[in-house]
Design an enzyme around this catalytic site. Structure first.
Site, short mmCIF file in Angstrom:
data_model
loop_
_atom_site.label_atom_id
_atom_site.label_comp_id
_atom_site.label_asym_id
_atom_site.label_seq_id
_atom_site.Cartn_x
_atom_site.Cartn_y
_atom_site.Cartn_z
CB CYS A 115 -0.96 0.00 1.18
SG CYS A 115 -2.02 -1.43 1.13
CG HIS A 251 -3.39 3.35 1.97
ND1 HIS A 251 -3.84 3.07 0.70
CD2 HIS A 251 -3.48 2.18 2.67
CE1 HIS A 251 -4.18 1.80 0.64
NE2 HIS A 251 -3.97 1.23 1.82
CG ASN A 281 -6.79 -0.86 0.81
OD1 ASN A 281 -6.04 -0.48 -0.08
ND2 ASN A 281 -6.36 -1.32 1.97
O1 UT7 Z 1 -3.84 -1.25 3.23
C1 UT7 Z 1 -3.71 -1.69 4.56
C2 UT7 Z 1 -4.64 -2.81 4.71
N1 UT7 Z 1 -5.32 -3.05 5.89
C3 UT7 Z 1 -5.97 -2.19 6.70
O2 UT7 Z 1 -5.87 -1.02 6.68
C4 UT7 Z 1 -6.87 -2.85 7.68
C5 UT7 Z 1 -6.90 -2.20 9.04
N2 UT7 Z 1 -7.92 -2.84 9.83
C6 UT7 Z 1 -9.24 -2.59 9.67
O3 UT7 Z 1 -9.64 -1.82 8.83
C7 UT7 Z 1 -10.19 -3.23 10.64
O4 UT7 Z 1 -9.47 -3.97 11.59
C8 UT7 Z 1 -11.27 -4.13 9.97
C9 UT7 Z 1 -12.25 -3.28 9.18
C10 UT7 Z 1 -10.61 -5.15 9.05
C11 UT7 Z 1 -12.04 -4.87 11.04
O5 UT7 Z 1 -12.64 -3.95 11.91
P1 UT7 Z 1 -12.55 -4.14 13.48
O6 UT7 Z 1 -13.26 -3.02 14.10
O7 UT7 Z 1 -11.09 -4.31 13.83
O8 UT7 Z 1 -13.36 -5.46 13.68
P2 UT7 Z 1 -12.94 -6.79 14.44
O9 UT7 Z 1 -12.07 -7.62 13.59
O10 UT7 Z 1 -12.48 -6.44 15.82
O11 UT7 Z 1 -14.34 -7.44 14.58
C12 UT7 Z 1 -15.39 -6.91 15.41
C13 UT7 Z 1 -16.60 -7.82 15.30
C14 UT7 Z 1 -16.25 -9.28 15.52
O12 UT7 Z 1 -17.37 -9.86 16.15
P3 UT7 Z 1 -17.32 -10.19 17.72
O13 UT7 Z 1 -16.16 -11.08 17.90
O14 UT7 Z 1 -17.17 -8.86 18.39
O15 UT7 Z 1 -18.65 -10.84 17.95
C15 UT7 Z 1 -16.11 -9.82 14.13
O16 UT7 Z 1 -16.38 -11.20 14.06
O17 UT7 Z 1 -17.14 -7.72 13.99
C16 UT7 Z 1 -17.15 -9.03 13.39
N3 UT7 Z 1 -16.83 -8.87 12.00
C17 UT7 Z 1 -17.74 -8.62 11.08
N4 UT7 Z 1 -19.07 -8.47 11.12
C18 UT7 Z 1 -19.72 -8.22 10.00
C19 UT7 Z 1 -15.61 -8.90 11.41
N5 UT7 Z 1 -15.73 -8.68 10.08
C20 UT7 Z 1 -17.04 -8.51 9.86
C21 UT7 Z 1 -17.78 -8.24 8.69
N6 UT7 Z 1 -19.12 -8.10 8.82
N7 UT7 Z 1 -17.22 -8.10 7.48
#
Ligand code: UT7
Length: 409
Positions: A115, A251, A281
């Protein structure tokens, strides 16, 4: 010795026509439009069709950038493509672009910086131009991430999209360019994409790893701390204050990351343009697509100072400043004259606006002074109160208007 810098004289971008919105994804994995919007800011992404690949997208963006720069492909000395998703490893994407454009004299190679790839490619091109090795460079960020995305993994598939962005740099005397880069290899495991050349047999379990895999939380916390840190380091090293920066182009990975960076830098979010709602992204392409949108929508003015900052696989964080003293370099004298005239109009409008504000302030101070004189010297308390009251009212209306104006624009 002459100090040469690559000035951006043209931008372009290209994205496939096919668009998948969040509801389309909700049919593939357990997710919802609301969750994706709230947690990432993404609403839709472009997805390449079978006949579209990294080369076709890169060439599409490059052609537009050349057109914008009013430059012929034959004048390009260097084509540098940042990508992690080439359809073919060999020949490189840059050679494919060269063939499509007919940029015969160009030296061509690809660069893998995930990225932060487009910023690393800009740095590399700048180094060549500063040394006088090349005069005109085409820097492209292009990705077909849809082919490397595991469409059954809701933790990653909601984020990514396809597209390409390009800029034409021309070496000119003067100007300046500064950058900071941080590569932290020991955190590399947070965002990985294994090469497909490891797959030895059908149903090799390794195949699963040849899709983007990510520890979202780790990348998130790396980005929210490292990006503002890199930007601060850059600004303090260059002795540029936040007020001198017109825009921060970050980014486009996640709206929450950008909002957090704005808070940590103590800057208003209006200085942080975003387009991840429409593209998702696009890794190496994201900043160059955003830059093109900014330029084409007329938001960039000559002399604007901008910070570009990226983060991602590596893990890496990169920031650039003063890259853009955006200039409309037109070879066509008529167009150049039009541009100069428009700058003059802008200047006249600016002076007229300042004069109006000054006149307004002078008039309310005169009114206030007259009110105080009426009360204290001429013994006309009612006239004085009315004049002072009017002044307060005008001040209040101005404040409300200014606040609103500032918010809206
Ligand atoms: O170019 C660089 C590339 N990467 C990035 O910039 C990524 C940086 N990270 C992120 O953007 C975030 O971490 C994500 C958007 C990927 C995830 O968001 P988060 O707020 O960190 O969510 P999480 O992984 O902590 O998940 C929170 C909850 C979980 O449920 P529980 O365990 O609280 O019941 C997940 O299972 O949301 C759930 N979850 C979803 N729910 C619906 C995770 N992904 C999804 C989804 N839809 N797609």
């Amino acid at each position: 010795e002459k100090n040469m810098t690559g000035k951006i004289c043209g931008t372009g971008s290209w994205a496939p026509d096919r668009v998948w919105d969040n509801n389309d994804l909700a049919k593939m994995v357990e997710t919802s439009d609301q969750w994706i919007r709230e947690r990432t800011g993404v609403v839709q992404r472009h997805i390449a069709k079978e006949d579209e690949d990294t080369v076709t997208m890169a060439a599409g963006a490059a052609l537009k950038a050349l057109e914008d720069a009013e430059m012929k492909a034959e004048e390009i000395d260097l084509i540098l493509v940042a990508t992690i998703s080439p359809t073919e490893i060999m020949p490189c994407v840059a050679c494919g672009v060269q063939e499509r454009l007919g940029a015969e004299k160009a030296t061509c190679f690809d660069l893998n910086g995930a990225c932060t790839g487009s910023l690393l490619a800009l740095n590399t091109a700048q180094a060549y131009l500063a040394q006088g090795i090349y005069r005109n460079a085409l820097v492209i960020g292009a990705e077909k991430l849809s082919g490397l995305t595991d469409w059954t993994d809701r933790g990653t598939c909601i984020l990514f999209g396809d597209g390409a962005g390009a800029v034409v740099l021309r070496a000119e005397e003067g100007g300046s360019y500064a950058q900071v880069t941080h590569s932290i290899g020991k955190k590399g495991g947070a965002l990985t994409l294994q090469s497909r050349n490891q797959i030895r047999y059908e149903n090799d379990p390794k195949a699963k790893e040849t899709y983007i895999q990510m520890n979202g939380k780790e990348v998130f916390s790396f980005a929210v701390s490292k990006v503002p840190e890199a930007v601060k380091e850059l600004l303090s090293r260059e002795q540029v204050s936040c007020e001198d920066i017109s825009y921060y182009l970050l980014h486009q990975a996640n709206e929450r990351i950008i909002r957090s960076a704005a808070r940590r830098l103590g800057e208003d979010i209006s200085k942080f343009p975003m387009n991840m709602d429409r593209y998702g992204n696009t890794s190496s392409a994201s900043l160059l697509i955003l830059l093109d949108e900014m330029k084409k929508s007329g938001k960039l003015q000559r002399g604007d100072r901008m910070v570009l900052a990226g983060f991602g696989g590596g893990l890496t964080a990169v920031g650039l400043v003063r890259l853009l003293r955006v200039r409309r370099l037109s070879r066509d004298p008529e167009k150049a004259a039009d541009y100069d005239a428009s700058l003059k109009d802008e200047r006249t409008a600016y002076v007229a606006n300042k004069a109006r504000s000054m006149a307004f302030f002078i008039s309310i101070y005169v009114q206030l002074a007259a009110g105080l004189l009426a009360i204290l010297v001429f013994d006309r308390p009612l006239v004085g109160q009315v004049l002072c009251g009017l002044t307060c009212l005008q001040g209040l209306l101005y404040t409300v208007f200014y606040w609103h104006y500032d918010k809206v624009y």
